[in-house]
Design a protein around this motif. Structure first.
Motif, PDB file in Angstrom:
ATOM      1  N   ASP A  58      67.055  80.995  13.421  1.00  0.00           N
ATOM      2  CA  ASP A  58      66.722  81.835  14.256  1.00  0.00           C
ATOM      3  C   ASP A  58      66.724  81.194  15.734  1.00  0.00           C
ATOM      4  O   ASP A  58      66.058  80.290  15.743  1.00  0.00           O
ATOM      5  CB  ASP A  58      65.308  82.696  14.086  1.00  0.00           C
ATOM      6  N   PRO A  89      65.420  81.029  19.585  1.00  0.00           N
ATOM      7  CA  PRO A  89      64.338  81.571  20.292  1.00  0.00           C
ATOM      8  C   PRO A  89      64.482  83.162  20.876  1.00  0.00           C
ATOM      9  O   PRO A  89      65.531  83.624  21.086  1.00  0.00           O
ATOM     10  CB  PRO A  89      64.234  80.707  21.600  1.00  0.00           C
ATOM     11  N   SER A  90      63.577  83.909  20.607  1.00  0.00           N
ATOM     12  CA  SER A  90      63.743  85.477  21.035  1.00  0.00           C
ATOM     13  C   SER A  90      64.151  85.702  22.479  1.00  0.00           C
ATOM     14  O   SER A  90      64.937  86.334  22.592  1.00  0.00           O
ATOM     15  CB  SER A  90      62.593  86.244  20.724  1.00  0.00           C
ATOM     16  N   THR A  91      63.985  84.735  23.260  1.00  0.00           N
ATOM     17  CA  THR A  91      64.510  84.775  24.690  1.00  0.00           C
ATOM     18  C   THR A  91      65.991  84.689  24.694  1.00  0.00           C
ATOM     19  O   THR A  91      66.617  85.067  25.389  1.00  0.00           O
ATOM     20  CB  THR A  91      63.634  83.732  25.569  1.00  0.00           C
ATOM     21  N   GLU A 128      57.021  79.554  14.183  1.00  0.00           N
ATOM     22  CA  GLU A 128      57.165  79.493  15.565  1.00  0.00           C
ATOM     23  C   GLU A 128      57.373  80.625  16.185  1.00  0.00           C
ATOM     24  O   GLU A 128      58.378  81.431  16.066  1.00  0.00           O
ATOM     25  CB  GLU A 128      58.782  78.649  15.434  1.00  0.00           C
ATOM     26  N   GLU A 177      57.823  81.619  18.898  1.00  0.00           N
ATOM     27  CA  GLU A 177      58.756  82.002  19.996  1.00  0.00           C
ATOM     28  C   GLU A 177      60.058  82.535  19.437  1.00  0.00           C
ATOM     29  O   GLU A 177      60.888  82.896  20.081  1.00  0.00           O
ATOM     30  CB  GLU A 177      59.217  80.619  20.769  1.00  0.00           C
ATOM     31  N   ARG A 178      60.201  82.537  18.119  1.00  0.00           N
ATOM     32  CA  ARG A 178      61.299  82.955  17.292  1.00  0.00           C
ATOM     33  C   ARG A 178      61.287  84.452  16.874  1.00  0.00           C
ATOM     34  O   ARG A 178      62.329  85.033  16.250  1.00  0.00           O
ATOM     35  CB  ARG A 178      61.770  81.996  16.479  1.00  0.00           C
ATOM     36  N   THR A 221      62.629  92.277  21.998  1.00  0.00           N
ATOM     37  CA  THR A 221      63.536  91.210  21.804  1.00  0.00           C
ATOM     38  C   THR A 221      65.000  92.285  22.042  1.00  0.00           C
ATOM     39  O   THR A 221      66.032  91.678  22.480  1.00  0.00           O
ATOM     40  CB  THR A 221      63.497  90.308  20.662  1.00  0.00           C
ATOM     41  N   TYR A 240      62.114  86.090  10.920  1.00  0.00           N
ATOM     42  CA  TYR A 240      61.319  86.358  11.889  1.00  0.00           C
ATOM     43  C   TYR A 240      61.295  87.919  12.375  1.00  0.00           C
ATOM     44  O   TYR A 240      61.026  88.253  13.337  1.00  0.00           O
ATOM     45  CB  TYR A 240      61.735  85.398  13.248  1.00  0.00           C
TER      46      TYR A 240
END
Length: 182
Positions: free
Chosen positions: A12, A14-16, A61, A63-64, A70, A89
């Motif tokens: 995955d 990072p969601s950003t 994590e 951030e994922r 998102t 995630y």
């Protein structure tokens, strides 16, 4: 014009990054033509090996994590009728499903699933699925793990072709959330 998108990665992002990717799609000249988005993390070819090794999903994590924020750029894709996200995630709950049905009202095919059942308890409930079905009258295929251990009042499901709940936990016997499905 671009109409179908498929993004696969070994893990995955990072969601950003995912948000930035979806934002770029929503601003592309083809945005009015995009009807299908498929996201798969990990790579589909690696899933059988992970299953055979009983690999525990890496969920440490944050951030994922894939949240509705998102996926918010999907609201700018007016022709989206198919959405598939395969990820550990992504943990959709009932509020997530409500927001998604408002953001993508034309969905006909929705698959929000983990790569395999690794013992994670789903957060969505049958009540959330019923709300989703009501909000998305064109939905004909849904694959979503649900927590079917909570009681629910279920009317007859008529418009949905297959309802895949194979990875959902059930209380044994009876299955309170499924007791009214005919």
């Amino acid at each position: 014009h671009l109409s179908e998108i498929q993004l696969c990665a070994a893990q995955d992002p990072p969601s950003t990054f995912l948000h930035a990717f979806l934002t770029a799609l929503s601003r592309s000249p083809s945005r009015d033509m995009i009807s299908s988005i498929r996201l798969s993390f990990p790579l589909p070819s690696s899933i059988p090996l992970m299953r055979s090794l009983c690999a525990i999903p890496p969920l440490d994590e944050p951030e994922r994590l894939i949240t509705f924020e998102t996926l918010a750029p999907l609201t700018d894709l007016p022709e989206l009728i198919e959405l598939e996200i395969v990820s550990f995630y992504l943990l959709p709950d009932d509020p997530f499903l409500r927001l998604l049905s408002t953001a993508c009202p034309l969905l006909q095919d929705l698959r929000l699933i983990p790569p395999y059942n690794a013992g994670l308890i789903p957060r969505a409930t049958l009540d959330g699925v019923l709300d989703l079905l009501e909000a998305l009258p064109e939905l004909t295929y849904l694959s979503l793990p649900i927590d079917a251990t909570r009681p629910s009042v279920v009317p007859a499901l008529t418009s949905l072709a297959p309802l895949s709940i194979s990875s959902s936990p059930f209380s044994s016997p009876p299955f309170p959330a499924l007791s009214n499905i005919q």
